[in-house]
Enzyme design. Structure first.
Site, PDB file in Angstrom:
ATOM      1  N   HIS A 157       0.853  -1.193   0.000  1.00  9.04           N
ATOM      2  CA  HIS A 157       0.000   0.000   0.000  1.00  9.04           C
ATOM      3  C   HIS A 157       0.884   1.237   0.000  1.00  9.04           C
ATOM      4  O   HIS A 157       1.845   1.332   0.760  1.00  9.04           O
ATOM      5  CB  HIS A 157      -0.909   0.024   1.230  1.00  9.04           C
ATOM      6  N   CYS A 199      -0.729   1.780  -5.136  1.00  7.60           N
ATOM      7  CA  CYS A 199      -1.425   3.007  -5.542  1.00  7.60           C
ATOM      8  C   CYS A 199      -0.431   4.157  -5.693  1.00  7.60           C
ATOM      9  O   CYS A 199       0.525   4.269  -4.914  1.00  7.60           O
ATOM     10  CB  CYS A 199      -2.485   3.374  -4.507  1.00  7.60           C
TER      11      CYS A 199
END
Length: 349
Positions: A157, A199
């Site tokens: 992440h 991301c």
């Protein structure tokens, strides 16, 4: 040819690393590389059950580079290692990367070098820069040199300019760039291929300033990287979209493949990834169109050629070995990681 106990010319082969590429000729259109060995650093920066897909990502890449010839002794694998035996796993000791459960990527030959809370920013930076404690075992050291090509794969992440490590700390893009610069200054690599699936992934390579680095990311700044599909038997997403299409491509790459790095950089168009794959090539001297993919996903055997005569004082005769009439079992091969209809329909190299 033997003449007065002299062999001329003589070819020395130094087997410093395993290879599956002997006998394969590199086509003339490819640019020659100066590297003499290949390494891979594969890191899953997540933990907890709902991040199952991240460990499936990294184990799938791990299995692919092993199949293409990089030995475990030259692979550093960093995972939390809490999925295979998680109490919510309905199939203990298994991790799958697709709902068809084609193959257990956890397998029985996975060598985890850093596990659990050892997967930290400090250990990752120390690994890259070689600043590890003196009692660190060899298996936890990145023993590269100025002739090493290194594949660095990160998944987890992240956000704009940072990557989280196990939801407790983060490494910034500047810290990562400075670690790579230390590697260059200390002559710890020849070339680096950097891949990140998270991301806003491209933000992690924007600060790079060291030479000979080719980088790609699953998404641009402001974009999310999306998962591919859920396994209803497990109840969570089991692989990320970008890595899924990377693996679909790698399954059709072989040690003598003529595929180029440019083909790899284009494996996941936005219509498939639903995010824009970023590429940075300004720091990389060679043209990716002319770089074979095996320069980073394979292994090499250094060869030193000499034209000087080598005197052989005594050449012992070899005794003829008795014939072995027992049946030799066939060598085991790697099973495909995807359902066969996907592998067969893909273009082979």
């Amino acid at each position: 040819m033997y003449l007065n106990n002299v062999i001329y010319p003589f070819l020395f082969i130094i087997a410093t690393s395993f290879t599956f590429t002997s006998g394969a000729e590199i086509p003339e259109e490819f640019l020659k590389s100066n590297h003499s060995n290949n390494w891979a650093v594969l890191v899953d920066t997540s933990r907890f059950w709902f991040n199952y897909r991240h460990v499936a990502n990294v184990l799938s890449i791990y299995r692919s580079v092993k199949r293409l010839g990089i030995p475990d002794s030259q692979i550093i694998l960093m995972i939390s290692d809490d999925m295979a035996c998680n109490p919510r796993n309905p199939r203990p000791a298994t991790i799958f990367n697709n709902a068809h459960e084609q193959i257990n990527v956890y397998g029985d030959d996975v060598e985890v070098d850093y596990r659990g809370y050892e997967v930290s920013v400090e250990n990752f930076v120390r690994l890259l820069t070689g600043r590890v404690p003196p009692d660190t075992p060899r298996s936890k050291r990145l023993l590269t040199d100025e002739g090493s090509n290194i594949l660095i794969y990160l998944t987890g992440h992240g956000g704009d300019g940072f990557l989280k490590f196990q939801d407790s700390e983060e490494i910034t893009s500047q810290e990562l760039a400075d670690a790579l610069e230390q590697m260059w200054q200390k002559r710890r690599y020849n070339e680096i291929f950097f891949i990140i699936d998270t991301c806003q992934a491209s933000s992690m390579y924007e600060k790079f300033y060291s030479p000979n680095i080719l980088a790609t990311a699953s998404s641009l700044v402001g974009e999310d990287s999306l998962s591919h599909h859920v396994d209803s038997a497990i109840g969570v997403y089991i692989i990320d979209r970008y890595t899924y299409y990377v693996l679909e491509f790698l399954e059709n790459v072989h040690p003598n493949s003529k595929r180029s790095m440019s083909e790899f950089l284009a494996v996941c168009p936005k219509s498939a990834c639903l995010s824009t794959v970023g590429v940075r090539r300004d720091l990389f001297k060679r043209n990716p169109d002319k770089v074979p993919i095996t320069d980073f996903f394979g292994s090499v055997r250094p060869v030193i050629i000499t034209t000087d005569p080598i005197n052989i004082l005594d050449t012992p005769k070899r005794k003829k070995k008795p014939e072995n009439k027992t049946k030799v079992p066939e060598k085991r091969e790697y099973l495909p990681q995807f359902p066969m209809h996907l592998v067969q329909n893909a273009r082979t190299g």
